[in-house]
Design a protein around this motif. Structure first.
Motif, short mmCIF file in Angstrom:
data_model
loop_
_atom_site.label_atom_id
_atom_site.label_comp_id
_atom_site.label_asym_id
_atom_site.label_seq_id
_atom_site.Cartn_x
_atom_site.Cartn_y
_atom_site.Cartn_z
N GLU A 1 6.87 103.86 25.64
CA GLU A 1 5.45 103.79 25.95
C GLU A 1 4.71 102.77 25.12
O GLU A 1 3.51 102.56 25.30
N LEU B 1 15.69 100.80 28.62
CA LEU B 1 15.94 102.10 29.26
C LEU B 1 17.06 102.84 28.55
O LEU B 1 16.97 104.06 28.34
N ALA B 2 18.10 102.12 28.15
CA ALA B 2 19.22 102.77 27.45
C ALA B 2 18.73 103.33 26.11
O ALA B 2 19.02 104.47 25.76
N GLY C 1 15.69 104.14 25.29
CA GLY C 1 14.77 105.25 25.55
C GLY C 1 15.52 106.51 25.91
O GLY C 1 15.18 107.61 25.45
N ALA C 2 16.59 106.37 26.71
CA ALA C 2 17.38 107.54 27.13
C ALA C 2 17.99 108.23 25.92
O ALA C 2 18.23 109.43 25.94
N PHE C 3 18.25 107.46 24.85
CA PHE C 3 18.82 108.03 23.64
C PHE C 3 17.77 108.30 22.58
O PHE C 3 18.07 108.46 21.40
N ASP C 4 16.49 108.30 23.03
CA ASP C 4 15.42 108.73 22.15
C ASP C 4 15.18 107.79 20.97
O ASP C 4 14.68 108.21 19.93
N ALA D 1 9.47 102.89 35.35
CA ALA D 1 10.19 104.04 34.80
C ALA D 1 10.17 104.06 33.27
O ALA D 1 10.53 105.06 32.66
N PRO E 1 7.89 104.46 30.90
CA PRO E 1 7.26 105.62 30.23
C PRO E 1 8.08 106.91 30.43
O PRO E 1 8.14 107.74 29.54
N MET E 2 8.72 107.06 31.60
CA MET E 2 9.57 108.24 31.84
C MET E 2 10.76 108.27 30.88
O MET E 2 11.25 109.33 30.52
N PHE E 3 11.23 107.09 30.51
CA PHE E 3 12.34 107.00 29.56
C PHE E 3 11.85 107.03 28.11
O PHE E 3 12.60 106.76 27.18
N GLY E 4 10.57 107.34 27.93
CA GLY E 4 10.02 107.46 26.58
C GLY E 4 9.63 106.14 25.95
O GLY E 4 9.33 106.09 24.76
#
Lengths: 99, 111, 119
Positions: free
Chosen positions: C75, C27-28, C30-33, C68, C70-73
């Motif tokens: 996938e 998640l971390a 993903g949050a930073f792309d 969550a 997929p929401m955090f990118g």
């Protein structure tokens, strides 16, 4: 993109080694540290499994951890010290630590 | 820990101003929290606060900015689900500020 | 070019912090792309089973958190077909759209990523 897989759990109480063996790429390496060096115990199924790996896969074991446990490395394994561990980490494209 | 007085109730806030007990939240609490941030809640704000509460009930965590934008785009369309719109509504820190006003825990994974 | 990271999650949701830690890293990232992939291996596939009731053990709801991703990118989600098979889960619906891969495909997957970590 060869990977050095680093194991540190005993293969007798844990499935990391068997899982790792199934996922090894042809040019990957396997470094045994901590209790994972018990995989080199003579007469064990774990050692037999390691000896069945293709020659292209490097097998390494940390000297200190072998000595501490009184295990002598099988011929298949190359004994490395900590500088050797560092050198290996650089030689492979990436290191996968099985935490 | 500080207290927020809403009508006759005393609501516990943590050191960052988030609700200690998520069950304390209602619209009056949200309005009082917004006032502390010198923000007047418009219909557009409420829409995002409701969206955040839906996100939390679905995923059990507070979103960082990226997932908030993505979720808003998914549920409200691209006109609402973009950083410009959300930054404008929530002073440039939508994930943190909107989570606070929506009564959710402080998002982790946020700068 | 940001480095891609494959997170291998191989702990059951109830066996300690491993599953939670793997998810937090994902998640971390993903949050930073960051380009993140996640592979469920060994007991990690138990994270994908339905109808878990974490509250009975007073734990947080890992399955809800996993949704969550997929929401955090995040996938690119995979599961070991063998791990699923061994645990009788091959025919079960999974709570996350993780693509089942055989061992050879998993070796190729690990090869493809710049960084790998196994928890």
């Amino acid at each position: 993109m060869a990977t050095l897989h680093v194991l540190s759990h005993s293969p007798f109480s844990d499935s990391r080694l068997s899982s790792c063996l199934r996922l090894l790429g042809a040019n990957d390496g396997l470094l045994l540290s901590g209790d994972a060096v018990y995989a080199l115990q003579p007469g064990s199924a774990q050692l037999r499994a390691l000896e069945m790996m293709p020659d292209s896969i490097g097998l390494f074991a940390l000297d200190e951890d072998l000595t501490a446990r009184g295990i002598s490395a099988a011929q298949r394994a190359q004994v490395v010290d900590y500088p050797g561990f560092v050198e290996l980490s650089c030689r492979f494209d990436k290191v996968n630590s099985w935490l | 820990m500080t207290q927020l007085i809403v009508d006759d109730r005393s609501i516990a806030l943590d050191k960052d101003g988030y609700l200690v007990n998520l069950d304390d939240w209602d619209e009056a609490v949200a309005a009082a929290l917004a006032q502390q941030e010198t923000l007047n809640l418009s219909a557009e704000h409420w829409e995002i606060l409701r969206l955040l509460r839906a996100f939390y009930s679905e995923f059990q965590l507070s979103p960082a900015n990226r997932p908030l934008i993505k979720y808003a785009a998914l549920k409200l369309g691209p006109a609402k689900g973009n950083s410009l719109h959300l930054n404008r509504l929530f002073n440039g820190t939508p994930a943190k500020l909107a989570a606070k006003l929506a009564g959710l825990p402080k998002p982790t994974n946020c700068l | 070019m940001r480095k891609s990271l494959l997170i291998i999650s191989r702990q059951a949701p109830w066996s300690g912090p491993g599953a939670r830690e793997a998810l937090d890293i994902a998640l971390a990232g993903g949050a930073f792309d960051l380009p993140i992939g996640m592979l469920f291996l060994d007991d990690g596939v138990f994270q994908l089973t339905a109808a878990q009731q974490p509250k009975t053990l007073q734990q947080k709801d890992l399955s809800a958190n996993l949704q969550a991703l997929p929401m955090f990118g995040v996938e690119s989600l995979y599961a070991s077909a063998r791990s699923l098979q061994e645990r009788g889960l091959a025919e079960n619906p999974l709570t996350l759209a993780a693509e089942p891969l055989d061992d050879a495909a998993l070796a190729a997957l690990i090869d493809r990523y710049d960084q790998v970590i196994t928890l």
